[in-house]
Design an enzyme around this catalytic site. Structure first.
Site, PDB file in Angstrom:
ATOM      1  N   GLU A   1       0.798  -1.215   0.000  1.00  0.00           N
ATOM      2  CA  GLU A   1       0.000   0.000   0.000  1.00  0.00           C
ATOM      3  C   GLU A   1       0.836   1.274   0.000  1.00  0.00           C
ATOM      4  O   GLU A   1       0.444   2.271  -0.598  1.00  0.00           O
ATOM      5  CB  GLU A   1      -0.901   0.026   1.247  1.00  0.00           C
ATOM      6  CG  GLU A   1      -1.750  -1.207   1.471  1.00  0.00           C
ATOM      7  CD  GLU A   1      -2.695  -1.462   0.332  1.00  0.00           C
ATOM      8  OE1 GLU A   1      -3.257  -0.497  -0.203  1.00  0.00           O
ATOM      9  OE2 GLU A   1      -2.866  -2.625  -0.044  1.00  0.00           O
TER      10      GLU A   1
ATOM     11  N   ASP B   1      -9.065   7.301  -8.160  1.00  0.00           N
ATOM     12  CA  ASP B   1      -9.681   6.009  -8.464  1.00  0.00           C
ATOM     13  C   ASP B   1     -11.203   6.084  -8.427  1.00  0.00           C
ATOM     14  O   ASP B   1     -11.881   5.066  -8.451  1.00  0.00           O
ATOM     15  CB  ASP B   1      -9.193   4.941  -7.489  1.00  0.00           C
ATOM     16  CG  ASP B   1      -9.612   5.217  -6.059  1.00  0.00           C
ATOM     17  OD1 ASP B   1     -10.130   6.323  -5.793  1.00  0.00           O
ATOM     18  OD2 ASP B   1      -9.439   4.339  -5.204  1.00  0.00           O
TER      19      ASP B   1
END
Length: 278
Positions: A63, A81
């Site tokens: 991440e 996103d």
């Protein structure tokens, strides 16, 4: 959950959906070897504090390109996103509900905190990519709040409630720490729903290919089926097309038969090498 790496994206909304645990295989009249999953009961699970810290480091390597997951409380950005802001230790998102839940919980714990004033805006942008009522002031205040131990605990609690505990609880009956981590990493990226591209759907697809250890199948065979089912889902989306967190991380541990996820651990994510030595 967010993925800061350019080839990855945030997970789906953290809406808990109960997935039935597998039923243990029935015994026979004659004595028979216990199924492979039965030996797991004596092993240390992912909810052991040290194992949990290892899990957080593994997730953070993908991440945040760092093993220092405790530095991520302050993290916040829009990774473009379609889910608005992504923030905190597992990428709570303004567009998917878990950020709203987090700030609401923080406000219950500490009324009048620096983020409480954004609750109306967070409710309005939930389900969208909008920053309306948030923007740079919210980013600054998030970073300030991240210094507060109460907010840090609120992040830990939301992680456990929406991601970690559901994953571990669904794996415990059949899988040791590695399998529990495979569930956790999947639920973080794909969300805990029952759709075909969520954790629940991935688990169902895997169980069509191989029985769980609690059903009498060996752990390695089932985990291979689970990771293969996850890869199938990942490859359907460009944002998930780099499957290294499966190929050069979890599969490496599986091939080494490190079902208890014991250090030393060495792996690669997105081409970067990592190690946990103890």
């Amino acid at each position: 959950m967010r993925l800061k790496h350019p080839t990855a994206r945030l997970a789906l909304a953290a809406l808990l959906v109960a997935v039935p645990r597998s039923v243990a295989a029935a015994g026979t009249v004659h004595a028979a070897p216990a199924p492979a999953g039965a030996t797991r009961l004596a092993a240390v699970g992912l909810d052991d504090p040290h194992k949990k810290d290892i899990a957080m480091q593994l997730v953070s390597s993908a991440e945040n390109s760092s093993l220092d997951w405790k530095s991520q409380y302050k993290y916040i950005e829009d990774i473009k996103d379609g889910r608005g802001y992504t923030a905190g230790i597992i990428g709570f998102c303004s567009g998917t509900g878990d950020m709203l839940d987090l700030v609401a919980d923080y406000t219950d714990l500490k009324p009048g905190n620096i983020l409480a004033k954004y609750l109306p805006a967070l409710r309005k942008v939930n389900g969208t990519e909008s920053h309306a009522g948030l923007a740079s002031a919210f980013e600054k205040d998030w970073a300030t709040a991240a210094k507060d131990s109460v907010f840090q605990q609120a992040q830990n609690d939301e992680r456990d409630r929406s991601y970690f505990n559901p994953a571990v609880n669904q794996a415990k009956a059949s899988l040791r720490a590695l399998g529990q981590f495979a569930y956790y990493d999947a639920i973080v990226m794909h969300g805990p729903g029952d759709s075909s591209d969520s954790f629940g759907g991935i688990r169902k697809a895997a169980m069509k290919k191989a029985k769980t250890p609690a059903q009498g199948r060996d752990e390695a065979t089932y985990l291979k089926a689970f990771l293969a089912a996850r890869k199938t889902v990942m490859l359907k989306e460009e944002a998930h097309s780099d499957t290294s967190r499966v190929d050069t991380e979890q599969t490496v541990f599986l091939n080494a038969k490190n079902f208890d996820l014991n250090p030393p651990l060495k792996w690669k994510v997105y081409g970067d090498s990592y190690a946990i030595n103890s």
